[in-house]
Enzyme design. Structure first.
Site, short mmCIF file in Angstrom:
data_model
loop_
_atom_site.label_atom_id
_atom_site.label_comp_id
_atom_site.label_asym_id
_atom_site.label_seq_id
_atom_site.Cartn_x
_atom_site.Cartn_y
_atom_site.Cartn_z
N ASP A 445 3.50 -0.27 4.73
CA ASP A 445 2.49 0.68 5.18
C ASP A 445 2.20 0.40 6.65
O ASP A 445 2.06 -0.76 7.06
CB ASP A 445 1.21 0.54 4.35
CG ASP A 445 0.18 1.59 4.72
OD1 ASP A 445 0.30 2.73 4.21
OD2 ASP A 445 -0.72 1.28 5.51
N GLU A 489 2.38 7.46 5.69
CA GLU A 489 2.92 6.37 6.48
C GLU A 489 3.46 5.24 5.61
O GLU A 489 3.66 4.12 6.09
CB GLU A 489 1.83 5.82 7.40
CG GLU A 489 0.69 5.10 6.71
CD GLU A 489 -0.42 6.04 6.26
OE1 GLU A 489 -1.53 5.57 6.01
OE2 GLU A 489 -0.17 7.27 6.17
#
Length: 593
Positions: A445, A489
């Site tokens: 992430d 993301e």
């Protein structure tokens, strides 16, 4: 197969996003102009190869036969037929007749002022029981003075040579000319043309219709039309040699060539004005007795040999001949037509290959029809069409593969999308279930990605994700490894290791964390600059009957959560059958909790 490490295809997706174009070939290699030229060259070479192989010959003839239906046959002409038909046989008697009947015919035609008369009948022997009839016929030949008799050939089995079958000297001497009646059919049994010259050892006898033109002095050997087939090897004793092949449209409409019954002519039932000046062909048309040939047309059409000769005469008189391209001229025609078709396909290679093929087909067909109808050139269409079909299939397959590949990729990063990743995950799960080996899953992430978007804008955020995707694509090398963007993301990496070891996986994940910081991806909030960092959660699990892939996902996601809680920019790994443990934490000097 989804291979994120394929740099060329990643470049394709980058170009796709930057330019909005969807042309795979343009993005993968070279310039559009070069690609168009390559398609044209390949299409031409393939068409020439197909033409040289001869595999499309039969289909090519079928196409030519269909096209010839559009070519108008010669209108009118001096040819007419005197038919030995069923009516004549019923009135005169069974065949063969006394040659005195032919003498009566010639005298009648001379009185009517006819032109040359050609007999499509062999007079290769004498009737011993009708000497008077033979002599009368010979005398009639001399009186008329413009009669062409037929000759043919026969195979001598003993000498394995071809013999010429000529009229008997009694008829040969008074005849004005001799013409051959050779009817060369093609491999499919169709008669499409004749040879103007033929003979044993050399091509020296004119075709029967040509011989009638010779009588009027209208043709000379140096002026003969048709394709010249002569060569030094053709002159050999005992061989049947043909030369000057001509093609022409056959007259298929009833009444286009006048036909008179033999018995009507000799009995004076045909007006002399209808015979005057005509070149008359005498031959058998009665069913079961005539020589018949399949000729081009819609449906099988059997044409008597005497009618073929009449068609040849009309075509020669009116110069209604068709030109069959051979040698370098044929190669040039194939190349030009194939280049036009290949260019059309190249124009639509990124959109719809079959649309390009349809346009190429129409352009080449229209071009060939124009050359046929207005200039009399028969163009080789099938090699060109075969080449276009092959190229269109190739391009269409590339388009299908491209679309299938696109549906399995994340359009922003070029990595596998979630759907493709799940499919590969399930496949590797089943394999490791059989072998009882652990699977390793990493979930990454981007730290503080919302701030990055807020400070720099979403376009810059997309560019960051694209660069990160390029980097992660270089980190998967084994066939079982996959990297994908699973949303926003977040990224995932599935590792299939030959020697499973959680410590090696931890080192691998830490390497990613360290190298992301060295990519030089930075952003600013207006006051200071920040380097891009990622947090990684990794988990391992040996597939079993009571476990599922979702359990491994949940474990890796939980490990990522722990890495975030521990300060970001670090790795957290755990095995499902062990207690979570923090390893190799990296202090986050850039972000505060």
């Amino acid at each position: 197969m989804c291979r994120a490490q394929d740099a060329e295809k990643r470049h394709f997706f980058n170009a796709l996003l930057d330019s909005g174009e969807s042309n795979e070939m343009k993005a993968l290699t070279g310039t559009p102009a070069r690609k168009t030229a390559a398609y044209v060259v390949v299409t031409v070479l393939l068409a020439l190869l197909i033409d040289a192989s001869g595999v499309t010959w039969r289909m090519e003839q079928m196409v030519v036969d269909a096209e010839l239906q559009l070519v108008p046959a010669p209108a009118g002409g001096s040819a007419a037929i005197i038919a030995i038909d069923e009516k004549s046989l019923a009135r005169i008697g069974p065949w063969p007749w006394s040659r005195a009947q032919y003498a009566r015919l010639l005298d009648r035609l001379k009185e009517a002022g006819s032109g040359p008369v050609a007999f499509d009948i062999l007079f290769a022997d004498l009737h011993k029981d009708d000497v008077t009839g033979d002599q009368a016929f010979a005398a009639a030949l001399a009186r008329h003075g413009r009669v062409v008799l037929a000759m043919t050939s026969d195979q001598d089995i003993q000498s394995d040579s071809v013999l010429e079958i000529l009229p008997r000297p009694l008829f040969f001497r008074p005849a004005a000319a001799i013409g051959h009646t050779d009817m060369p059919v093609d491999q499919d049994g169709m008669l499409r043309g004749v040879f103007l010259l033929a003979g044993s050892g050399s091509a020296h006898w004119p075709q029967l219709a040509l011989a009638t033109l010779y009588l009027g002095g209208r043709y000379r050997v140096a002026q003969l039309p048709g394709h010249d087939l002569m060569n030094q090897e053709s002159y050999a004793a005992g061989r049947w040699v043909r030369d000057h092949r001509i093609l022409f449209p056959f007259t298929r409409e009833a009444g286009r060539i006048p036909v008179f019954s033999f018995v009507d002519v000799i009995e004076g039932q045909v007006n002399e004005s209808r015979l005057a000046g005509k070149t008359l062909f005498v031959g058998v048309t009665a069913q079961g007795m005539q020589r018949t040939f399949f000729t081009p047309g819609v449906g099988p059409k059997l044409m008597p040999g005497v009618e073929v000769h009449a068609n040849v005469l009309n075509a020669l008189e009116q110069n209604a001949l068709l030109n069959e391209l051979r040698g370098w001229k044929r190669w040039l025609a194939v190349s030009v037509l194939a280049a036009l078709g290949g260019w059309m396909i190249a124009l639509y290679r990124g959109n719809c290959a079959w649309k390009g093929f349809a346009l190429g087909f129409l352009v080449t067909t229209a071009g060939s029809l124009v050359l046929l109808l207005f200039f009399g050139y028969i163009m080789p269409n099938m090699p060109v069409w075969g080449s276009l079909i092959a190229i269109a299939l190739f391009v269409n397959r590339r388009q299908i593969l491209h679309l299938r590949d696109s549906s399995r990729r994340d359009m922003l990063t070029g990595l596998c999308n979630k759907s493709a990743f799940d499919e590969h995950f399930q496949r590797m799960w089943n394999i490791n279930l059989r072998h009882q080996r652990p699977l390793f899953l990493l979930i990454l992430d981007v730290d503080h990605f919302k701030k990055l978007n807020d400070f720099m804008g979403h376009l810059h955020g997309d560019e960051v994700l694209r660069q990160l995707g390029d980097y992660l694509g270089t980190k998967v090398r084994r066939a079982g490894d996959r990297a994908c963007r699973i949303g926003g993301e977040e990224f995932a990496i599935l590792l299939d290791m030959e020697s499973p070891d959680i410590r090696r996986v931890r080192q691998y994940a830490q390497q990613i964390v360290d190298e992301v910081q060295t990519l030089g991806i930075t952003y600013s909030d207006g006051k200071e600059y920040y380097s891009l960092t990622v947090s990684v959660g990794c988990a391992s699990l040996v597939p079993g009957e009571t476990t599922s892939p979702s359990a491994l996902f949940e474990a890796a996601d939980q490990a990522l959560y722990q890495a975030k809680r521990a300060g970001r920019n670090r790795v957290w790994c755990q095995e499902l059958d062990e207690q979570p443990a923090v390893a190799d934490a990296v202090e986050d000097k850039l972000y505060s909790q």
